[in-house]
Design a protein around this motif. Structure first.
Motif, PDB file in Angstrom:
ATOM      1  N   PRO A   4     -14.780-104.422 -29.787  1.00  0.00           N
ATOM      2  CA  PRO A   4     -15.510-104.104 -31.014  1.00  0.00           C
ATOM      3  C   PRO A   4     -16.542-102.972 -30.872  1.00  0.00           C
ATOM      4  CG  PRO A   4     -15.348-106.472 -30.745  1.00  0.00           C
ATOM      5  CD  PRO A   4     -14.837-105.853 -29.469  1.00  0.00           C
ATOM      6  N   THR A   5     -17.017-102.703 -29.661  1.00  0.00           N
ATOM      7  CA  THR A   5     -18.017-101.652 -29.459  1.00  0.00           C
ATOM      8  C   THR A   5     -17.402-100.262 -29.286  1.00  0.00           C
ATOM      9  OG1 THR A   5     -18.021-102.038 -27.074  1.00  0.00           O
ATOM     10  CG2 THR A   5     -19.657-103.249 -28.395  1.00  0.00           C
ATOM     11  N   VAL A   6     -16.086-100.164 -29.381  1.00  0.00           N
ATOM     12  CA  VAL A   6     -15.409 -98.885 -29.181  1.00  0.00           C
ATOM     13  C   VAL A   6     -15.864 -97.863 -30.218  1.00  0.00           C
ATOM     14  CG1 VAL A   6     -13.382 -99.338 -30.619  1.00  0.00           C
ATOM     15  CG2 VAL A   6     -13.165 -97.851 -28.631  1.00  0.00           C
ATOM     16  N   GLN A   7     -15.938 -96.623 -29.802  1.00  0.00           N
ATOM     17  CA  GLN A   7     -16.279 -95.514 -30.696  1.00  0.00           C
ATOM     18  C   GLN A   7     -15.024 -94.683 -30.916  1.00  0.00           C
ATOM     19  OE1 GLN A   7     -19.449 -94.956 -32.053  1.00  0.00           O
ATOM     20  NE2 GLN A   7     -19.749 -97.002 -31.226  1.00  0.00           N
ATOM     21  N   PRO A  63      -5.264 -81.215 -37.410  1.00  0.00           N
ATOM     22  CA  PRO A  63      -6.417 -82.023 -37.804  1.00  0.00           C
ATOM     23  C   PRO A  63      -7.172 -82.625 -36.622  1.00  0.00           C
ATOM     24  CG  PRO A  63      -4.408 -83.266 -38.122  1.00  0.00           C
ATOM     25  CD  PRO A  63      -4.001 -81.875 -37.701  1.00  0.00           C
ATOM     26  N   GLY A  64      -6.656 -82.470 -35.426  1.00  0.00           N
ATOM     27  CA  GLY A  64      -7.290 -83.041 -34.253  1.00  0.00           C
ATOM     28  C   GLY A  64      -6.614 -84.321 -33.803  1.00  0.00           C
ATOM     29  N   VAL A  65      -7.161 -84.907 -32.774  1.00  0.00           N
ATOM     30  CA  VAL A  65      -6.568 -86.085 -32.136  1.00  0.00           C
ATOM     31  C   VAL A  65      -7.575 -87.228 -32.168  1.00  0.00           C
ATOM     32  CG1 VAL A  65      -5.694 -86.967 -29.931  1.00  0.00           C
ATOM     33  CG2 VAL A  65      -5.198 -84.621 -30.612  1.00  0.00           C
ATOM     34  N   PRO A  66      -7.167 -88.409 -32.642  1.00  0.00           N
ATOM     35  CA  PRO A  66      -8.063 -89.568 -32.566  1.00  0.00           C
ATOM     36  C   PRO A  66      -8.332 -89.920 -31.099  1.00  0.00           C
ATOM     37  CG  PRO A  66      -6.208 -90.031 -34.019  1.00  0.00           C
ATOM     38  CD  PRO A  66      -5.917 -88.743 -33.309  1.00  0.00           C
ATOM     39  N   VAL A  67      -9.595 -90.180 -30.796  1.00  0.00           N
ATOM     40  CA  VAL A  67     -10.012 -90.509 -29.438  1.00  0.00           C
ATOM     41  C   VAL A  67     -10.878 -91.764 -29.504  1.00  0.00           C
ATOM     42  CG1 VAL A  67     -11.337 -89.708 -27.436  1.00  0.00           C
ATOM     43  CG2 VAL A  67      -9.995 -88.067 -28.772  1.00  0.00           C
ATOM     44  N   TRP A  68     -10.556 -92.742 -28.657  1.00  0.00           N
ATOM     45  CA  TRP A  68     -11.351 -93.970 -28.575  1.00  0.00           C
ATOM     46  C   TRP A  68     -12.109 -93.946 -27.261  1.00  0.00           C
ATOM     47  CZ3 TRP A  68      -6.436 -93.773 -30.606  1.00  0.00           C
ATOM     48  CH2 TRP A  68      -6.323 -94.130 -31.951  1.00  0.00           C
ATOM     49  N   GLU A  69     -13.426 -94.212 -27.362  1.00  0.00           N
ATOM     50  CA  GLU A  69     -14.284 -94.097 -26.180  1.00  0.00           C
ATOM     51  C   GLU A  69     -15.172 -95.324 -25.981  1.00  0.00           C
ATOM     52  OE1 GLU A  69     -15.841 -89.933 -25.420  1.00  0.00           O
ATOM     53  OE2 GLU A  69     -15.500 -89.865 -27.590  1.00  0.00           O
ATOM     54  N   HIS A  70     -15.397 -95.600 -24.728  1.00  0.00           N
ATOM     55  CA  HIS A  70     -16.365 -96.601 -24.274  1.00  0.00           C
ATOM     56  C   HIS A  70     -16.699 -96.211 -22.843  1.00  0.00           C
ATOM     57  CE1 HIS A  70     -18.340-100.504 -23.769  1.00  0.00           C
ATOM     58  NE2 HIS A  70     -17.857-100.436 -22.530  1.00  0.00           N
ATOM     59  N   ALA A  71     -17.882 -95.655 -22.624  1.00  0.00           N
ATOM     60  CA  ALA A  71     -18.287 -95.147 -21.311  1.00  0.00           C
ATOM     61  C   ALA A  71     -17.319 -94.064 -20.827  1.00  0.00           C
ATOM     62  CB  ALA A  71     -18.404 -96.283 -20.294  1.00  0.00           C
ATOM     63  N   GLY A  72     -16.736 -93.346 -21.761  1.00  0.00           N
ATOM     64  CA  GLY A  72     -15.735 -92.321 -21.471  1.00  0.00           C
ATOM     65  C   GLY A  72     -14.506 -92.577 -22.336  1.00  0.00           C
ATOM     66  N   ILE A  73     -13.541 -91.705 -22.222  1.00  0.00           N
ATOM     67  CA  ILE A  73     -12.339 -91.838 -23.050  1.00  0.00           C
ATOM     68  C   ILE A  73     -11.475 -92.992 -22.552  1.00  0.00           C
ATOM     69  CG2 ILE A  73     -10.179 -90.723 -23.764  1.00  0.00           C
ATOM     70  CD1 ILE A  73     -11.635 -88.046 -23.680  1.00  0.00           C
ATOM     71  N   LEU A  74     -11.133 -93.900 -23.478  1.00  0.00           N
ATOM     72  CA  LEU A  74     -10.199 -94.992 -23.181  1.00  0.00           C
ATOM     73  C   LEU A  74      -8.778 -94.483 -23.369  1.00  0.00           C
ATOM     74  CD1 LEU A  74     -11.863 -97.886 -25.190  1.00  0.00           C
ATOM     75  CD2 LEU A  74     -11.993 -97.484 -22.729  1.00  0.00           C
ATOM     76  N   LEU A 126      -5.109-104.093 -21.853  1.00  0.00           N
ATOM     77  CA  LEU A 126      -5.109-102.719 -21.331  1.00  0.00           C
ATOM     78  C   LEU A 126      -6.357-101.968 -21.804  1.00  0.00           C
ATOM     79  CD1 LEU A 126      -3.291-100.976 -19.547  1.00  0.00           C
ATOM     80  CD2 LEU A 126      -2.127-100.222 -21.621  1.00  0.00           C
ATOM     81  N   ILE A 127      -6.722-102.135 -23.061  1.00  0.00           N
ATOM     82  CA  ILE A 127      -7.932-101.490 -23.587  1.00  0.00           C
ATOM     83  C   ILE A 127      -9.168-101.989 -22.848  1.00  0.00           C
ATOM     84  CG2 ILE A 127      -9.457-101.381 -25.633  1.00  0.00           C
ATOM     85  CD1 ILE A 127      -7.075 -99.455 -25.777  1.00  0.00           C
ATOM     86  N   ARG A 128      -9.257-103.298 -22.649  1.00  0.00           N
ATOM     87  CA  ARG A 128     -10.415-103.853 -21.935  1.00  0.00           C
ATOM     88  C   ARG A 128     -10.443-103.398 -20.474  1.00  0.00           C
ATOM     89  NH1 ARG A 128      -9.177-107.784 -25.676  1.00  0.00           N
ATOM     90  NH2 ARG A 128      -7.688-108.819 -24.302  1.00  0.00           N
ATOM     91  N   ALA A 129      -9.282-103.282 -19.854  1.00  0.00           N
ATOM     92  CA  ALA A 129      -9.220-102.790 -18.468  1.00  0.00           C
ATOM     93  C   ALA A 129      -9.665-101.331 -18.403  1.00  0.00           C
ATOM     94  CB  ALA A 129      -7.804-102.940 -17.914  1.00  0.00           C
ATOM     95  N   ALA A 130      -9.275-100.535 -19.389  1.00  0.00           N
ATOM     96  CA  ALA A 130      -9.696 -99.126 -19.424  1.00  0.00           C
ATOM     97  C   ALA A 130     -11.207 -99.031 -19.599  1.00  0.00           C
ATOM     98  CB  ALA A 130      -8.974 -98.394 -20.552  1.00  0.00           C
ATOM     99  N   ALA A 131     -11.782 -99.888 -20.446  1.00  0.00           N
ATOM    100  CA  ALA A 131     -13.232 -99.893 -20.649  1.00  0.00           C
ATOM    101  C   ALA A 131     -13.953-100.281 -19.354  1.00  0.00           C
ATOM    102  CB  ALA A 131     -13.609-100.851 -21.775  1.00  0.00           C
ATOM    103  N   ALA A 132     -13.445-101.288 -18.675  1.00  0.00           N
ATOM    104  CA  ALA A 132     -14.058-101.718 -17.409  1.00  0.00           C
ATOM    105  C   ALA A 132     -13.965-100.615 -16.356  1.00  0.00           C
ATOM    106  CB  ALA A 132     -13.388-102.995 -16.914  1.00  0.00           C
TER     107      ALA A 132
END
Length: 111
Positions: free
Chosen positions: A13-16, A27-38, A93-99
């Motif tokens: 939920p804290t993802v940006q 139009p650009g590329v969607p990017v999801w970040e948490h302490a860096g790019i996920l 996988l998303i949570r592992a990338a954030a960690a």
């Protein structure tokens, strides 16, 4: 892309989310970040490519990664329009990338 966004938000939920690399004609590329790019999401005509910059170091017991498998650092998931995505495995996988990003950030600060 809506389903991907919802799965990422549910997993972390804290993802940006932002859009990067926009230019004339793109139009650009969607990017999801948490302490860096996920991961990034690149919509194509018949598929969406989700690229994880640190993917090679992430556990993937469900075998979601199916593209860029020969890269030393990144991995990707190519999702054709009709494909289904294991939401629980993708959330892991998303949570592992954030960690992994948090560990890398902590290591940089500890230098």
């Amino acid at each position: 892309m809506r389903r991907i966004r919802a799965l990422i938000q549910a997993a972390l939920p804290t993802v940006q989310e932002s859009v990067k690399w926009a230019k004339a004609g793109s139009p650009g590329v969607p990017v999801w970040e948490h302490a860096g790019i996920l991961c990034t999401g690149e919509p194509h005509v018949r598929a969406v490519k989700l690229t994880f910059p640190r993917g090679a170091s992430l556990p993937d017991p469900a075998g979601l990664f199916n593209a860029s498998l020969d890269g030393k650092v990144r991995r990707a998931i190519d999702l054709p329009e009709e494909a289904t995505l294991d939401g629980a495995a993708f959330g892991d996988l998303i949570r592992a990338a954030a960690a992994a990003n948090e560990r890398a950030q902590a290591a940089r600060k500890g230098r």
